[in-house]
Design an enzyme around this catalytic site. Structure first.
Site, PDB file in Angstrom:
ATOM      1  N   SER A   5      38.637  54.303  33.024  1.00 61.92           N
ATOM      2  CA  SER A   5      37.654  54.012  33.548  1.00 61.92           C
ATOM      3  C   SER A   5      37.749  54.504  34.120  1.00 61.92           C
ATOM      4  CB  SER A   5      37.553  52.569  33.116  1.00 61.92           C
ATOM      5  OG  SER A   5      38.511  51.314  33.580  1.00 61.92           O
ATOM      6  N   ALA A  41      30.560  42.788  50.747  1.00 62.13           N
ATOM      7  CA  ALA A  41      30.267  41.088  50.677  1.00 62.13           C
ATOM      8  C   ALA A  41      29.023  41.389  51.103  1.00 62.13           C
ATOM      9  CB  ALA A  41      31.828  40.799  51.494  1.00 62.13           C
ATOM     10  N   HIS A  67      30.250  44.678  40.038  1.00 65.55           N
ATOM     11  CA  HIS A  67      31.288  44.002  41.085  1.00 65.55           C
ATOM     12  C   HIS A  67      30.436  43.007  41.520  1.00 65.55           C
ATOM     13  CE1 HIS A  67      34.742  47.132  41.598  1.00 65.55           C
ATOM     14  NE2 HIS A  67      34.597  47.504  40.268  1.00 65.55           N
ATOM     15  N   GLY A  98      35.931  39.267  46.943  1.00 68.98           N
ATOM     16  CA  GLY A  98      34.948  40.083  48.040  1.00 68.98           C
ATOM     17  C   GLY A  98      36.260  39.040  49.977  1.00 68.98           C
ATOM     18  N   ALA A 113      38.173  33.802  43.973  1.00 71.42           N
ATOM     19  CA  ALA A 113      37.778  34.520  42.681  1.00 71.42           C
ATOM     20  C   ALA A 113      37.867  33.548  41.388  1.00 71.42           C
ATOM     21  CB  ALA A 113      37.539  35.366  42.706  1.00 71.42           C
ATOM     22  N   TYR A 135      47.039  42.037  41.775  1.00 73.00           N
ATOM     23  CA  TYR A 135      47.765  42.578  43.195  1.00 73.00           C
ATOM     24  C   TYR A 135      49.501  42.892  42.599  1.00 73.00           C
ATOM     25  CZ  TYR A 135      43.202  41.313  45.030  1.00 73.00           C
ATOM     26  OH  TYR A 135      42.130  42.111  45.110  1.00 73.00           O
ATOM     27  N   LYS A 155      42.372  32.254  37.369  1.00 72.02           N
ATOM     28  CA  LYS A 155      41.336  33.371  37.910  1.00 72.02           C
ATOM     29  C   LYS A 155      41.001  33.764  35.540  1.00 72.02           C
ATOM     30  CE  LYS A 155      42.030  36.488  40.855  1.00 72.02           C
ATOM     31  NZ  LYS A 155      42.276  37.715  41.987  1.00 72.02           N
ATOM     32  N   GLN A 166      45.139  46.309  42.224  1.00 70.40           N
ATOM     33  CA  GLN A 166      44.915  47.080  43.867  1.00 70.40           C
ATOM     34  C   GLN A 166      45.645  48.380  43.135  1.00 70.40           C
ATOM     35  OE1 GLN A 166      43.780  48.625  45.922  1.00 70.40           O
ATOM     36  NE2 GLN A 166      43.402  46.522  47.184  1.00 70.40           N
ATOM     37  N   PHE A 206      43.289  53.344  54.605  1.00 68.11           N
ATOM     38  CA  PHE A 206      42.558  52.567  53.711  1.00 68.11           C
ATOM     39  C   PHE A 206      43.844  51.053  53.054  1.00 68.11           C
ATOM     40  CE2 PHE A 206      39.941  53.198  49.893  1.00 68.11           C
ATOM     41  CZ  PHE A 206      38.985  53.471  50.589  1.00 68.11           C
TER      42      PHE A 206
HETATM   43  P1  FAD Z   1      41.125  35.598  44.583  1.00 70.90           P
HETATM   44  O1  FAD Z   1      41.968  36.223  43.065  1.00 70.90           O
HETATM   45  O2  FAD Z   1      40.215  34.053  44.868  1.00 70.90           O
HETATM   46  O3  FAD Z   1      42.501  35.357  45.983  1.00 70.90           O
HETATM   47  C1  FAD Z   1      42.178  36.034  47.505  1.00 70.90           C
HETATM   48  C2  FAD Z   1      42.918  35.280  48.234  1.00 70.90           C
HETATM   49  O4  FAD Z   1      43.253  33.952  48.226  1.00 70.90           O
HETATM   50  C3  FAD Z   1      44.414  35.454  47.636  1.00 70.90           C
HETATM   51  O5  FAD Z   1      45.673  35.610  48.597  1.00 70.90           O
HETATM   52  C4  FAD Z   1      45.161  34.480  46.228  1.00 70.90           C
HETATM   53  O6  FAD Z   1      46.497  34.441  46.685  1.00 70.90           O
HETATM   54  C5  FAD Z   1      44.395  33.454  47.602  1.00 70.90           C
HETATM   55  N1  FAD Z   1      44.271  32.043  46.627  1.00 70.90           N
HETATM   56  C6  FAD Z   1      43.119  31.755  45.534  1.00 70.90           C
HETATM   57  N2  FAD Z   1      42.743  30.627  44.889  1.00 70.90           N
HETATM   58  C7  FAD Z   1      43.283  30.215  45.861  1.00 70.90           C
HETATM   59  C8  FAD Z   1      43.678  28.917  45.847  1.00 70.90           C
HETATM   60  N3  FAD Z   1      43.614  27.741  45.017  1.00 70.90           N
HETATM   61  N4  FAD Z   1      44.293  28.023  46.566  1.00 70.90           N
HETATM   62  C9  FAD Z   1      44.757  28.579  47.740  1.00 70.90           C
HETATM   63  N5  FAD Z   1      44.982  30.371  47.857  1.00 70.90           N
HETATM   64  C10 FAD Z   1      43.863  30.782  46.730  1.00 70.90           C
HETATM   65  N6  FAD Z   1      36.281  43.657  47.220  1.00 70.90           N
HETATM   66  C11 FAD Z   1      34.507  43.932  47.172  1.00 70.90           C
HETATM   67  O7  FAD Z   1      33.924  43.103  48.470  1.00 70.90           O
HETATM   68  N7  FAD Z   1      33.414  44.454  47.166  1.00 70.90           N
HETATM   69  C12 FAD Z   1      34.341  44.856  45.657  1.00 70.90           C
HETATM   70  O8  FAD Z   1      33.336  45.805  45.348  1.00 70.90           O
HETATM   71  C13 FAD Z   1      35.743  45.237  45.072  1.00 70.90           C
HETATM   72  N8  FAD Z   1      36.371  45.536  44.330  1.00 70.90           N
HETATM   73  C14 FAD Z   1      37.383  44.924  43.752  1.00 70.90           C
HETATM   74  C15 FAD Z   1      38.164  46.241  42.580  1.00 70.90           C
HETATM   75  C16 FAD Z   1      39.271  45.795  42.455  1.00 70.90           C
HETATM   76  C17 FAD Z   1      39.978  45.761  41.279  1.00 70.90           C
HETATM   77  C18 FAD Z   1      40.157  45.287  43.373  1.00 70.90           C
HETATM   78  C19 FAD Z   1      41.841  45.523  43.117  1.00 70.90           C
HETATM   79  C20 FAD Z   1      39.467  44.403  44.694  1.00 70.90           C
HETATM   80  C21 FAD Z   1      38.482  44.525  44.500  1.00 70.90           C
HETATM   81  N9  FAD Z   1      37.593  44.400  46.044  1.00 70.90           N
HETATM   82  C22 FAD Z   1      36.489  44.725  46.376  1.00 70.90           C
HETATM   83  C23 FAD Z   1      38.849  43.725  47.140  1.00 70.90           C
HETATM   84  C24 FAD Z   1      38.492  42.314  46.850  1.00 70.90           C
HETATM   85  O9  FAD Z   1      37.576  41.053  47.603  1.00 70.90           O
HETATM   86  C25 FAD Z   1      39.977  41.869  48.335  1.00 70.90           C
HETATM   87  O10 FAD Z   1      41.067  42.201  48.039  1.00 70.90           O
HETATM   88  C26 FAD Z   1      40.133  40.027  48.402  1.00 70.90           C
HETATM   89  O11 FAD Z   1      40.453  40.351  49.239  1.00 70.90           O
HETATM   90  C27 FAD Z   1      40.130  39.131  47.182  1.00 70.90           C
HETATM   91  O12 FAD Z   1      39.640  38.951  46.426  1.00 70.90           O
HETATM   92  P2  FAD Z   1      40.280  38.679  45.008  1.00 70.90           P
HETATM   93  O13 FAD Z   1      39.126  38.235  43.574  1.00 70.90           O
HETATM   94  O14 FAD Z   1      41.234  38.578  44.816  1.00 70.90           O
HETATM   95  O15 FAD Z   1      39.596  37.655  45.136  1.00 70.90           O
END
Ligand code: FAD
Length: 274
Positions: A5, A41, A67, A98, A113, A135, A155, A166, A206
């Site tokens: 993809s 975001a 996304h 995000g 998320a 990650y 999730k 990532q 990056f």
């Molecule tokens: P989460 O899974 O919510 O995690 C974020 C952080 O919070 C982690 O450190 C986790 O350990 C912590 N956490 C989660 N749940 C809890 C809880 N209950 N209590 C305490 N801590 C918690 N960003 C964009 O803005 N737009 C995009 O289109 C985009 N696409 C991406 C695509 C991919 C494949 C990847 C890998 C990343 C992408 N990102 C994008 C980046 C992403 O949004 C960031 O890395 C963001 O900081 C974390 O998103 P997440 O969905 O992993 O968050």
């Protein structure tokens, strides 16, 4: 056929749109399962994500995965987006938290998320195939690596069908991550995110920001090529193709390419893989 993809970002100018069209035409010929389009975001590129997936779907005939990042968004806004994507016939979503843009005070209705994934299931049932982020080298804001693994599992427990990682250059981090989450009971496919190496100094910036480690030997070899862009590209394609081969040979379920809307670096890797 190798399950692949491609990820694109939403172009904002006519020139960028034309570039994406050229890239999509070249990459479609490699038979991707789908193309995903990133989401800025705080709603800033909301409309561009929708516009871009529509263009890829209608004009290029590619299955798409918009996304959707929840940071700064309300339940109502997210529900509207989901309804729009469903009405357009899309079946995939990449669900993310995000990052809060600087200057934006409110995180919105969702903190993580996992909450977004739960909401997608509540609102749209099983309509969408939902991917989440993983990650292998630990999310940069995570308190600790084990808590991050548990948050990843949350999730999947909330309803995610799969994950995209990532990018990373250390295959062992990926294998370890997959082993660890399997031990926690996670069974969904974890597809490695692959970053082709085009512009090395851009990649370094990056990587510092998103917490991906570039091994010292790669940095040193790249630096040795200095401004010789062609040699950097060739070495980059070789290194990343080797990584992909190792991942696939050891059971990775597919590859997701961060194309940065350019075809050449991704094609160079795919050519070496075949
Ligand atoms: P989460 O899974 O919510 O995690 C974020 C952080 O919070 C982690 O450190 C986790 O350990 C912590 N956490 C989660 N749940 C809890 C809880 N209950 N209590 C305490 N801590 C918690 N960003 C964009 O803005 N737009 C995009 O289109 C985009 N696409 C991406 C695509 C991919 C494949 C990847 C890998 C990343 C992408 N990102 C994008 C980046 C992403 O949004 C960031 O890395 C963001 O900081 C974390 O998103 P997440 O969905 O992993 O968050």
């Amino acid at each position: 056929m190798l399950p692949i993809s491609f990820e694109f970002f939403p172009p904002k100018t006519d020139e960028q749109r034309a570039q994406l069209d050229r890239t999509a035409t070249l990459l479609k010929a490699r038979g991707p399962e789908y193309a995903s389009v990133t989401f800025g975001a705080g709603g800033s590129t909301l409309s561009y994500t929708g516009e871009t997936v529509a263009r890829l779907h209608r004009e290029h005939g590619i299955d798409v995965a918009p996304h959707l990042s929840c940071m700064g968004g309300t339940r109502r806004e997210i529900a509207e987006l989901l309804d729009g994507y469903r009405a357009a016939g899309y079946r995939r979503i990449v669900a993310l938290r995000g990052d809060l843009p600087s200057g934006m005070a409110s995180p919105g209705d969702f903190r993580y998320a996992a909450e977004l994934v739960r909401f997608i299931r509540e609102h749209s049932g099983d309509h969408f195939h939902v991917e989440v982020a993983a990650y292998p080298e630990t999310h940069p804001q995570a308190d600790d690596a084990l808590a991050d693994l548990r948050h990843f599992k949350a999730k999947v427990d909330a309803g995610a069908d799969g994950a995209i990682t990532q990018y990373f250059f250390n295959a062992d981090a990926y294998f370890r991550f997959v082993d660890d989450v399997r031990r926690l009971g996670v069974e969904v496919p974890v597809v490695p995110g692959i970053m082709p190496i085009g512009n090395f100094s851009q990649l370094k910036r990056f990587s510092d920001a998103c917490g991906a480690e570039i091994p010292r030997w790669i940095v040193k070899r790249m630096q040795a090529h200095g401004d010789d862009a062609e040699s950097v590209r060739q070495l980059g394609a070789e290194v990343v193709a080797q990584l992909c081969r190792r991942l696939l040979d050891s059971g990775a379920p597919g590859l997701h390419f961060y194309t940065l809307n350019r075809a050449r670096p991704t094609l160079a890797i795919l050519d070496q893989l075949h």
